[in-house]
Design an enzyme around this catalytic site. Structure first.
Site, short mmCIF file in Angstrom:
data_model
loop_
_atom_site.label_atom_id
_atom_site.label_comp_id
_atom_site.label_asym_id
_atom_site.label_seq_id
_atom_site.Cartn_x
_atom_site.Cartn_y
_atom_site.Cartn_z
N ASP A 173 0.84 -1.19 0.00
CA ASP A 173 0.00 0.00 0.00
C ASP A 173 0.88 1.24 0.00
OD1 ASP A 173 -1.95 1.89 0.24
OD2 ASP A 173 -2.57 1.32 2.27
N ASP A 375 -2.15 6.53 -5.87
CA ASP A 375 -2.50 5.52 -4.87
C ASP A 375 -2.65 4.13 -5.51
OD1 ASP A 375 -3.20 4.57 -2.32
OD2 ASP A 375 -5.32 4.74 -2.78
#
Ligand SMILES: *[C@@H]1O[C@H](CO)[C@@H](O)[C@H](O)[C@H]1NC(C)=O
Ligand SMILES: *[C@@H]1O[C@H](CO)[C@@H](O)[C@H](O)[C@H]1NC(C)=O
Length: 496
Positions: A173, A375
């Site tokens: 992440d 992201d």
């Protein structure tokens, strides 16, 4: 056929295969060798038949990969980098943990997770909202919890934890700042595909005391029997709590000692069978932050999820992972949210048109609002409403010859019924970055199948705030590099 709805035509076929990705580096921003600026094509082709066929791929059976085909770290070609295979959740052996629906169901579940992720990011990055910093489990509504049932995590790597190393799948992440694994003894552990890590069987495991400097760097610290505690909550309601430890991690044949990891004894969520999470954010406790001295805050990744090529993506760490010839865009930091990688976007293009959008639509303000975040955990790129509308309208006006559906699908408002077509010609879509670099996306990154019967949608959506997020569908197949030390994000030059 002379309309833009071209069927099989050799010249266009060649364009389609030769130029899946075009990048113009900005003359000023490029630090390394550059590729010569290319003229941007205004159209690309999508092979509709092939794309529809790819939605019908049989999922790998549970037996195929467990023993033989699980890719671990790839061979390291140089000493100045670590290279790992990067798997999308649909290509992992975790499918046994997921409902095995058809493509449309899986896609719709992915969009549902995506809405949850974006709602959380929007709230977390709304710095005028003081409550956002204190995100409590109790605050999470029903919607959020149903998102959790889908499982967190879109991309995974496999690394060794402890000594001797025990292989574990980890979610990656780009917006998280902690590395953690589920740990024995479990007070609460969700189901994972490998045995839960047992610190007692690792010779290199060492607890961290509350008075240590590394404990100071954590937010939410507390003490438990003299040990440093950590706690992380994610947007979908998942969380992990436990004690901080120093441990050895193994990436293929590279061993990294003294990594601060969370040893999670209370974990809720369903990280799709993974054992934990490898945070790659910009903060000091992420794997990138901890490796700072050794890797120069440099990493590079390539996301691959669709298609039947059997190829995997990659994740590399170290300055040796930074490619020559990428288009480099300044990396922006938000002091209110150091975990996130922001980039400067100045505009959007469709075909030969630069869409009229005020440049400040993408501005990161002094108070940390707005801006454009890269992201890996968000699927679909979000844009501020006015920018989205102008962009979509430009796309619609240049696709008048395609049969547009009167209603939207899922989070998309611009969809087409392409089942009658073999290939279609579509206008190209480009990001214009601050400093002058232009990234022209491959068509498969902006017109995507949403079912197995020929419905394709323009894969962008409006944001509920001034925040823009560049999602993983748009990043797919493009090598993306972060040079944290010098403050650049690179696109290309490789397709993957
Ligand atoms: C589309 O893809 C299919 C399957 O790979 C292939 O057989 C066909 O030739 C392609 N058609 C065009 C026009 O590229
Ligand atoms: C940001 O927070 C403020 C203050 O709580 C709130 O009024 C506003 O609606 C929030 N904006 C978004 C987009 O959530």
């Amino acid at each position: 056929m002379t309309s833009p709805l071209t069927f099989f035509q050799l010249p266009f076929l060649m364009v389609f295969f030769l130029f899946p990705l075009l990048i113009s580096p900005a003359a000023a921003a490029a630090t390394a060798a550059t590729v010569a600026p290319k003229r941007h094509p205004h159209f690309q082709h999508i092979n509709v038949t092939e794309t529809i066929a790819s939605t019908r791929i049989q999922q790998p059976s549970q037996t195929t990969s467990q023993e033989t085909k699980i890719p671990t770290a790839a061979a390291n070609s140089g000493q100045d980098k670590i290279k790992l295979n990067l798997l999308h959740r649909e290509t992992t052996p975790f499918l046994q943990f997921q409902p095995s629906h058809d493509y449309r169901h899986r896609f719709s579940a992915r969009m549902h997770r995506d809405a949850t992720t974006v709602a959380y990011l929007t709230r977390r990055l709304n710095h005028s909202d003081r409550m956002a910093a204190k995100y409590e489990v109790e605050d999470l509504g029903a919607d959020v919890v149903s998102g959790m049932e889908q499982g967190s995590g879109e991309y995974f790597v496999r690394i060794g934890v402890g000594s001797p190393p025990k292989d574990q799948y980890m979610v990656i992440d780009s917006g998280s700042d902690i590395v953690w694994v589920q740990c024995q003894p479990c007070r609460l552990c969700y189901r994972q595909s490998d045995p839960v890590f047992d610190p007692a069987s690792s010779a290199s495991f060492a607890g961290v005391s509350c008075s240590s400097t590394v404990c100071d760097r954590l937010q939410n610290t507390g003490c438990h029997s003299g040990r440093c505690r950590y706690e992380v909550q994610y947007g979908d309601g998942s969380y992990t709590k436990g004690t901080l430890a120093i441990e050895t991690l193994t990436f293929g044949d590279v061993t990294v000692q003294n990594v601060a990891i969370g040893c999670g004894h209370t974990n809720r969520g369903l990280f799709v069978g993974a054992s934990g999470l490898l945070g790659l954010g910009g903060g000091s406790m992420s794997f990138i932050g901890q490796m700072g001295g050794q890797t120069g805050g440099a990493f590079s990744y390539c996301l691959v999820s669709r298609g039947n090529t059997g190829s995997t993506g990659s994740l590399e760490f170290g300055r040796g992972s930074l490619p020559v010839g990428a288009a480099w865009v300044p990396l922006l930091r938000n002091s209110h949210a150091p975990s996130f990688y922001y980039i400067g976007l100045s505009g959007l293009g469709v075909g030969s048109v630069r869409v009229p959008i005020p440049e400040d639509s993408f501005k990161l303000t002094e108070s940390g609002l707005g801006g454009v975040v890269m992201d890996t955990g968000t699927a679909v790129t979000r844009l501020p409403l006015r920018a989205y509308v102008a962009f979509r309208d430009a796309f619609v006006s240049q696709t008048q010859n395609l049969p547009r559906l009167s209603s939207g699908v899922s989070i998309f408002d611009t969809c087409y019924d392409l089942k009658e077509f073999v290939t279609v010609r579509v206008p190209t879509v480009s990001f214009y970055f601050t400093g002058g670099a232009i990234l022209t996306l491959p068509a498969r990154n902006f017109l995507i199948p949403v079912d197995g019967w020929g419905t394709f949608c323009f894969a962008f959506a409006p944001s509920s705030s001034e925040l823009s997020i560049i999602g993983n569908i748009q990043q797919e197949g493009i090598q993306i590099s972060v040079d944290g030390a010098n403050g650049f994000v690179g696109f290309g030059p490789n397709v993957c």
